[in-house]
Design an enzyme around this catalytic site. Structure first.
Site, mmCIF file in Angstrom:
data_model
loop_
_atom_site.group_PDB
_atom_site.id
_atom_site.type_symbol
_atom_site.label_atom_id
_atom_site.label_comp_id
_atom_site.label_asym_id
_atom_site.label_seq_id
_atom_site.Cartn_x
_atom_site.Cartn_y
_atom_site.Cartn_z
ATOM 1 N N ARG A 1 1.026 -1.207 -0.054
ATOM 2 C CA ARG A 1 -0.017 -0.029 -0.001
ATOM 3 C C ARG A 1 0.875 1.087 0.015
ATOM 4 O O ARG A 1 1.861 1.323 0.861
ATOM 5 C CB ARG A 1 -0.959 -0.049 1.444
ATOM 6 C CG ARG A 1 -2.150 -1.219 1.089
ATOM 7 C CD ARG A 1 -3.019 -1.011 2.239
ATOM 8 N NE ARG A 1 -4.070 0.114 1.660
ATOM 9 C CZ ARG A 1 -4.965 0.467 2.630
ATOM 10 N NH1 ARG A 1 -5.276 0.128 3.731
ATOM 11 N NH2 ARG A 1 -5.779 1.477 1.914
ATOM 12 N N GLN B 1 -15.213 1.495 7.494
ATOM 13 C CA GLN B 1 -14.414 1.260 8.662
ATOM 14 C C GLN B 1 -15.198 1.956 9.714
ATOM 15 O O GLN B 1 -14.775 1.378 11.051
ATOM 16 C CB GLN B 1 -13.053 1.819 8.458
ATOM 17 C CG GLN B 1 -12.017 1.154 7.359
ATOM 18 C CD GLN B 1 -12.279 1.759 5.956
ATOM 19 O OE1 GLN B 1 -13.308 2.114 5.707
ATOM 20 N NE2 GLN B 1 -11.319 1.621 5.227
ATOM 21 N N ASP C 1 -2.381 8.890 7.761
ATOM 22 C CA ASP C 1 -1.532 7.767 6.856
ATOM 23 C C ASP C 1 -0.233 8.354 6.666
ATOM 24 O O ASP C 1 0.774 7.534 6.389
ATOM 25 C CB ASP C 1 -2.354 7.342 5.694
ATOM 26 C CG ASP C 1 -3.485 6.606 6.167
ATOM 27 O OD1 ASP C 1 -4.585 7.019 6.616
ATOM 28 O OD2 ASP C 1 -3.321 5.458 6.213
ATOM 29 N N ASN D 1 -5.134 11.289 4.927
ATOM 30 C CA ASN D 1 -6.092 10.346 5.805
ATOM 31 C C ASN D 1 -6.961 9.801 4.924
ATOM 32 O O ASN D 1 -7.518 10.285 3.872
ATOM 33 C CB ASN D 1 -6.361 11.029 6.979
ATOM 34 C CG ASN D 1 -7.188 10.047 7.888
ATOM 35 O OD1 ASN D 1 -6.565 8.977 8.342
ATOM 36 N ND2 ASN D 1 -8.460 10.223 8.527
HETATM 37 O O1 MRU Z 1 -7.584 2.348 4.300
HETATM 38 P P1 MRU Z 1 -7.372 2.203 5.733
HETATM 39 O O2 MRU Z 1 -8.382 1.534 6.479
HETATM 40 O O3 MRU Z 1 -6.035 1.499 6.131
HETATM 41 O O4 MRU Z 1 -7.277 3.692 6.185
HETATM 42 C C1 MRU Z 1 -6.846 4.133 7.465
HETATM 43 C C2 MRU Z 1 -6.827 5.450 7.814
HETATM 44 O O5 MRU Z 1 -7.174 6.351 7.167
HETATM 45 C C3 MRU Z 1 -6.626 5.772 9.276
HETATM 46 O O6 MRU Z 1 -7.471 6.902 9.669
HETATM 47 C C4 MRU Z 1 -5.263 5.825 9.443
HETATM 48 O O7 MRU Z 1 -4.495 4.859 8.899
HETATM 49 C C5 MRU Z 1 -4.805 6.007 10.920
HETATM 50 S S1 MRU Z 1 -5.008 4.334 11.889
HETATM 51 C C6 MRU Z 1 -4.469 5.003 13.441
#
Ligand code: MRU
Length: 342
Positions: free
Chosen positions: A88, A182, A223, A233
């Site tokens: 990713r 999520q 992120d 994010n």
């Molecule tokens: O695609 P995801 O579900 O991995 O995206 C996650 C996020 O955007 C979270 O806000 C971020 O990773 C912070 S997790 C503490």
């Protein structure tokens, strides 16, 4: 592997495999899976079975440590580690953790250290962030930043849970977080597990919630954060920050220092992952659009630093001017060293 313990464990080393909680199955099924090949590790990250920036970093670190033991040929191992590192692109924690493990004399020991460090860092973020939460706060959050997203205590959700334990009685408005939910599947579930009051809403209810529900603050995770505070994010975060600015509501980000990419000056340099059209045209086997619909599905967006009231890290709350306060964090002593963890 089925398991119904109350205490969920996002990621765990198990000798000949890395065990992970399959986040795609939550909240209905608590299922642990084992990954022992590069294909399984990469797939778990790409399919979001393991997700959340710090959690994929820790999972990737254990994964590389495992492959170091099982792939004897150095070139084949380097290729496998690269596949995991690139699984990713937006969350910098994954590349950061894999690079650290690759440089370490003992890969497994280092992966374990990163994991222990995250638990301590999350506790420090929660402690640092508690001051930005007023008593009886109505808080809006997006995506999932709880214990399963970090393999520790969580970042933004860790702050909220700490405020709850501190008797501040927060009430959280949880964006469902399209397209993979999520928020509704994971955040609402984790808040209920922690005993925090929560209300679920569709993402597009955020504006009216700010207008009519007396939201006091927004807090989200990250992120990747650039040197000027620009923050990537989950998709929808940027829109929330604009809405918050319009309503005069402070907008906070909580993340470990490992989410800051000190090599990039602004958010324009953050790579944005684009995911499959099928995530938008359907869910759980049900169709939500014609299957040939042309789709734009960025998994993240970038919130400009000037819209962010504070960035909570394990070192405290950084505020504007971020182009000074964020680079200053690079020079701070390592949290692991401070805690005598490694
Ligand atoms: O695609 P995801 O579900 O991995 O995206 C996650 C996020 O955007 C979270 O806000 C971020 O990773 C912070 S997790 C503490």
């Amino acid at each position: 592997m089925q398991n119904s313990q109350d205490e969920l464990v996002a990621v765990r080393w198990d000798g000949d495999a890395v065990v992970y909680l399959d986040q795609r199955r939550l909240p209905h099924d608590i299922v642990y899976e084992r990954a022992s090949t590069v294909e399984q590790i990469e797939a778990a990250i790409k399919t979001l079975a393991v997700r959340g920036a710090p959690a994929i970093g820790i999972f990737g670190a254990y994964g590389v440590a495992l492959l170091r033991r099982t792939i004897a040929d150095d070139d084949a191992f380097a290729l496998a580690a690269r596949r995991i590192r690139d699984a990713r692109p937006t969350a910098v924690n994954l590349a950061w953790a894999v690079d650290r493990v690759l440089e370490a004399p003992d890969a497994l020991d280092h992966a374990r250290g990163i994991h222990r460090e995250q638990v301590a860092i999350d506790a420090a973020i929660a402690q640092a962030g508690i001051d930005v939460i007023p008593k009886d706060a109505k808080i809006l959050t997006h995506c999932n930043t709880g214990p399963i997203a970090t393999a520790g205590g969580g970042t933004a959700l860790g702050v909220i849970i700490a405020a709850h334990r501190d008797g501040k009685r927060p009430h959280v408005f949880v964006d469902e977080t399209r397209p993979l939910l999520q928020g509704s599947r994971l955040t609402y579930f984790e808040l209920k597990q922690a005993g925090v009051d929560a209300t679920l809403q569709v993402d597009s209810a955020a504006a009216i919630a700010m207008q009519r529900k007396a939201i006091d603050l927004v807090i989200v995770g990250a992120d990747r954060i650039a040197r000027n505070g620009d923050t990537a994010n989950k998709i929808g975060t940027y829109g929330l920050a604009i809405l918050a600015a319009h309503h005069g509501i402070p907008f906070y980000v909580a993340a470990p220092r490992s989410t800051i990419d000190f090599s990039i000056a602004t958010g324009a340099d953050i790579p944005i992952e684009e995911r499959a059209a099928a995530e938008v045209t359907g869910f759980g086997g049900a169709h939500a659009a014609t299957q040939d619909a042309r789709v734009y599905n960025p998994a993240f967006d970038v919130t400009p630093g000037h819209l962010i009231a504070g960035i909570v890290t394990e070192y405290g709350v950084s505020r504007t001017p971020y182009q000074e306060t964020i680079p200053a964090l690079a020079g701070r002593a390592s949290f692991a060293a401070l805690l005598d963890l490694q």
